[in-house]
Motif scaffolding. Structure first.
Motif, PDB file in Angstrom:
ATOM      1  N   GLU A 146      15.178  64.284  26.260  1.00 41.68           N
ATOM      2  CA  GLU A 146      14.248  64.987  26.791  1.00 41.68           C
ATOM      3  C   GLU A 146      12.748  64.243  25.692  1.00 41.68           C
ATOM      4  OE1 GLU A 146      14.875  67.647  23.951  1.00 41.68           O
ATOM      5  OE2 GLU A 146      16.635  66.714  25.354  1.00 41.68           O
ATOM      6  N   ARG A 147      13.179  63.984  24.491  1.00 41.77           N
ATOM      7  CA  ARG A 147      12.155  63.188  23.609  1.00 41.77           C
ATOM      8  C   ARG A 147      12.163  61.975  23.594  1.00 41.77           C
ATOM      9  NH1 ARG A 147      15.131  66.673  20.559  1.00 41.77           N
ATOM     10  NH2 ARG A 147      16.154  65.461  19.122  1.00 41.77           N
ATOM     11  N   LEU A 148      12.584  61.295  24.492  1.00 44.14           N
ATOM     12  CA  LEU A 148      13.036  59.578  24.963  1.00 44.14           C
ATOM     13  C   LEU A 148      10.838  59.144  24.638  1.00 44.14           C
ATOM     14  CD1 LEU A 148      15.801  58.365  25.209  1.00 44.14           C
ATOM     15  CD2 LEU A 148      15.071  58.636  23.519  1.00 44.14           C
ATOM     16  N   PRO A 149      10.439  57.857  25.046  1.00 41.65           N
ATOM     17  CA  PRO A 149       9.678  57.775  25.125  1.00 41.65           C
ATOM     18  C   PRO A 149       9.740  57.407  26.921  1.00 41.65           C
ATOM     19  CG  PRO A 149      10.209  55.481  24.128  1.00 41.65           C
ATOM     20  CD  PRO A 149      11.377  57.258  23.436  1.00 41.65           C
ATOM     21  N   ALA A 150       8.514  57.144  27.520  1.00 43.97           N
ATOM     22  CA  ALA A 150       8.669  56.917  28.749  1.00 43.97           C
ATOM     23  C   ALA A 150       9.126  55.326  28.994  1.00 43.97           C
ATOM     24  CB  ALA A 150       7.503  57.569  30.294  1.00 43.97           C
ATOM     25  N   PRO A 151      10.134  54.721  30.004  1.00 45.94           N
ATOM     26  CA  PRO A 151      10.120  53.359  30.150  1.00 45.94           C
ATOM     27  C   PRO A 151       8.900  52.359  30.791  1.00 45.94           C
ATOM     28  CG  PRO A 151      10.532  54.709  32.230  1.00 45.94           C
ATOM     29  CD  PRO A 151      10.623  55.809  30.768  1.00 45.94           C
ATOM     30  N   ARG A 152       8.998  51.127  30.120  1.00 46.47           N
ATOM     31  CA  ARG A 152       8.422  50.102  30.518  1.00 46.47           C
ATOM     32  C   ARG A 152       8.094  49.054  31.399  1.00 46.47           C
ATOM     33  NH1 ARG A 152       4.457  49.942  25.253  1.00 46.47           N
ATOM     34  NH2 ARG A 152       6.209  49.464  24.335  1.00 46.47           N
TER      35      ARG A 152
END
Length: 152
Positions: A146-152
């Motif tokens: 849940e703490r991972l950065p959003a994908p780009r």
């Protein structure tokens, strides 16, 4: 001159060209702490198209407690392969809640597809056998996703 400055100068001069993909990928990836039970994982985060494409290619070693987590823009049956990857790895496909969908073992330098058995938002690559040695199996929940950065 710092190591980073020296490395940048050598890279610009072409002296590190054979090592550039691995060196560049390793130096700019964010890291996240993930885990299962008492086990802590230091994971490099591949959350951009470019870093997901490079993954762990050209790596010759990885400490036991380290891995790489791939953050995908959408949940689907993503597949992984081992082209240009000399390390034997295991991959856990994980849904948006951190639940393991399935785990696949992958042999080095192969182009065999290893796919999620259902809609996966993440894939976590660790050294071959890491999950089995710690009793991680489909249906288990890993923490920290849940703490991972959003994908780009």
């Amino acid at each position: 001159m710092s190591f980073r400055t020296l490395a940048a100068a050598l890279l610009a001069a072409g002296a590190l060209a054979p090592f550039a993909p691995a060196a560049v990928a390793e130096s700019r990836l964010p890291e996240a702490e993930l885990g299962f039970g008492m086990y802590r994982i230091e994971a490099e985060v591949a959350h951009t198209f470019e870093t997901r494409q490079i993954g762990l290619m050209n790596r010759t070693a990885m400490p036991l407690h380290r891995g790489m987590v791939f953050v995908f823009p959408e949940a689907r049956a993503h597949c992984m392969w081992m082209k240009n990857t000399p390390l034997p790895l295991s991959v856990a496909f994980v849904d948006e809640r951190g639940r393991v969908i399935n785990i696949e073992d992958m042999q080095p330098q192969t182009t065999d597809n290893h796919c999620a058995a259902g809609p996966a938002r993440f894939a976590l690559e660790m050294n071959l056998g890491w999950f089995a040695e710690r009793g991680v199996k489909a249906g288990d929940t890993l923490r920290g996703f849940e703490r991972l950065p959003a994908p780009r």
